[in-house]
Design an enzyme around this catalytic site. Structure first.
Site, short mmCIF file in Angstrom:
data_model
loop_
_atom_site.label_atom_id
_atom_site.label_comp_id
_atom_site.label_asym_id
_atom_site.label_seq_id
_atom_site.Cartn_x
_atom_site.Cartn_y
_atom_site.Cartn_z
N SER A 1 0.86 -1.19 0.00
CA SER A 1 0.00 0.00 0.00
C SER A 1 0.89 1.23 0.00
O SER A 1 2.12 1.13 0.05
CB SER A 1 -0.90 0.00 1.23
N LYS A 2 0.25 2.39 -0.01
CA LYS A 2 1.00 3.65 -0.04
C LYS A 2 1.98 3.77 1.12
O LYS A 2 3.00 4.46 1.02
CB LYS A 2 0.03 4.83 -0.02
N ARG A 3 1.67 3.11 2.23
CA ARG A 3 2.58 3.14 3.38
C ARG A 3 3.97 2.66 3.00
O ARG A 3 4.96 3.02 3.63
CB ARG A 3 2.05 2.22 4.49
N HIS A 4 4.03 1.81 2.00
CA HIS A 4 5.32 1.23 1.61
C HIS A 4 6.09 2.12 0.64
O HIS A 4 7.12 1.72 0.13
CB HIS A 4 5.11 -0.15 0.98
N GLY A 5 5.58 3.31 0.36
CA GLY A 5 6.27 4.20 -0.59
C GLY A 5 5.53 4.21 -1.91
O GLY A 5 4.34 3.89 -1.96
#
Ligand code: GLU
Length: 486
Positions: free
Chosen positions: A251-255
């Site tokens: 997800s976006k949390r991973h960059g």
């Protein structure tokens, strides 16, 4: 009649993104696998934009999908199919299911269903539609329809088990009792995802449906629809999910997860494809680096994997470095040039004028680069009038400024004696300088490296001197001496 399409039919696969956001790496991976299969086995790869969710679909997302696929070179056959344009067929298929008795009208309102759901929850039971509308007498149904009462169309799930042999997971089975009589057409006559997909896949002659694992629970419902509509089943292939390094769904949390981000970050499409290809597939052995033709050549169903794939951005960067060194210079040039121009290092005309020199420079710099941005960063000293000195480079290689200045001055003199600006002559001059001063060659090279580029990472000293030429090299040393004296 066999349940699946005759093997003589041409293989047709599709990528069916919903244009509700950017093309993300998971979608691009799914597109790539469908594309590889089609290119390997002489099939067709089609693109369908699933824009039935009008509220969430945007033209911008559709454009981003096209742009991402085009950048990756995942060309599709035939024109793009827009799901929203097929509304009449979706409705006709729903009516057909109603007519043949495979589906029924349901007049229960959302509020009533919600109430029953809550009641079921209070009893700690899983909520399932109780089919009360399926038991309505036909006169009552007619009366309600005539009175204009809104209704949805529900598919009547038959008894039994729904199973299929998945290309990736082998046999998968779902007891039908666990499947609700799902809605296929809403009260505003718009189709639900499962109906629209099956209707379109049948119309497009799709015989391999390859998509993410997250669709496995939709597949039994879709199989039931195929059967009720009297259509042969496609082969299903469910590709593993992509996780971040922490093992959680990407997800976006991973960059960055949008393909466009990587495009603008200076990655080569070939490297991105190579990286994506390994997210759920392995060519076997330790093989990792592949060009696109090699991926097509090596692609096989046996290599598809069940377990979640891990998205490691560091690996992507490494892979890009490998591809930077591997692609023909002529292919690299048009990708780097715009970045050089944007960084205001040179104009396009100036690069065309010195094309041979420029290609040699690219060849020199790509070896120590992982991204196009790395190349641009290293290219600065070959174009700019003035350079900045990286504090880390200064701290390391000009530790003692007086000593560095002394060596640089001697280097300047030694270089003045070099007649032919060639590796041999430059090497001879600098090595004899080191000898005469009783220091190592490295002691001479390191301060010079900083003087020439200001950087810690740069190509071999002789290659660099040759690429810069005598005039610029000497100018750089003079500048460094001025800086060191200040
Ligand atoms: N539109 C669906 C999605 O974006 C894909 C449907 C399918 O591949 O069957 O997840």
């Amino acid at each position: 009649m066999p349940d699946t399409l005759a093997s003589s039919a041409k293989t047709r696969l599709r990528f069916a993104p919903s244009p509700t956001g950017y093309l993300h790496v998971g979608g691009a991976r799914t597109a790539l696998f469908n594309w590889l299969y089609a290119r390997k086995f002489g099939g067709e790869f089609l693109l369908r934009i699933e824009d039935t969710d009008k509220a969430r679909s945007t033209e911008e997302s559709t454009r981003a999908i096209f742009e991402g696929l085009q950048w990756l070179g995942l060309n599709w056959d035939d024109g793009v199919v827009y799901q929203g344009a097929n509304l009449a067929r979706h409705q006709a298929d729903a009516r057909k299911l109603l007519e043949i008795g495979a589906a029924y009208r349901c007049f229960c309102t959302a509020a009533e269903l919600e109430e029953r759901r809550r009641e079921a929850e209070a009893r700690k039971e899983a909520f399932k539609y109780d089919r009360r509308c399926d038991r309505l007498p036909s006169e009552e149904i007619e009366r309600r329809v005539a009175a204009g009462m809104p209704y949805v169309i529900r598919f009547r799930v038959p008894d039994g088990t729904t199973e299929w042999v998945d290309m990736v997971h082998e046999r998968i089975a779902f007891p039908n009792k666990d499947i609700d009589d799902f809605v296929i057409l809403r009260s505003d006559a718009t189709p639900i995802y499962n109906l629209a997909v099956v209707s379109d896949d049948i119309a497009m002659g799709i015989n391999i449906v390859m998509r993410g694992d997250d669709h496995i629970s939709n597949t039994p419902k879709q199989i039931l629809l195929y059967r009720a509509l009297g259509a042969p089943l496609p082969t299903f292939a469910h590709l593993p999910m992509i996780h971040g390094l922490d093992g959680k769904k990407l997800s976006k949390r991973h960059g960055a997860t949008a393909v466009g981000d990587y495009q603008h970050y200076g990655l080569l499409p070939g490297a991105m494809l190579n990286f994506l290809a390994l997210l759920g597939w392995s060519p076997g052995g330790d093989r990792e680096i592949m060009t696109v033709p090699e991926m097509i050549e090596l692609f096989s169903v046996d290599g598809l994997q069940k377990k979640a794939a891990i998205f490691d951005p560091k690996k992507l960067e490494w892979m890009n470095g490998q591809h930077l060194s591997m692609v023909p210079l002529e292919e690299l040039e048009p990708r780097v040039t715009p970045a050089i121009v944007t960084a205001r290092l040179a104009t396009e005309e100036a690069l065309v004028e010195r094309r041979d020199w420029y290609l040699r420079l690219l060849d020199l710099l790509r070896v120590r680069s992982r991204t196009i941005d790395d190349i641009v960063r290293q290219a600065g000293p070959y174009f700019l009038e003035d350079i900045d000195y990286d504090p880390a480079a200064v701290a390391k290689n000009w530790k003692d400024p007086a000593e560095a200045a002394l060596l640089l001055r001697a280097t300047r003199e030694a270089l003045a004696t070099v007649r032919d600006w060639t590796t041999e002559d430059l090497e001879a001059a600098l090595r004899s300088l080191a000898e005469s001063r009783g220091v190592t060659a490295g002691n001479v090279f390191q301060p010079l490296r900083v003087a020439l580029t200001g950087l810690t990472v740069s190509p071999g000293i002789f290659e660099m001197l040759i690429q810069m030429g005598r005039e610029l090299s000497v100018k750089r040393i003079d500048k460094a001496l001025a800086v060191l004296a200040a």
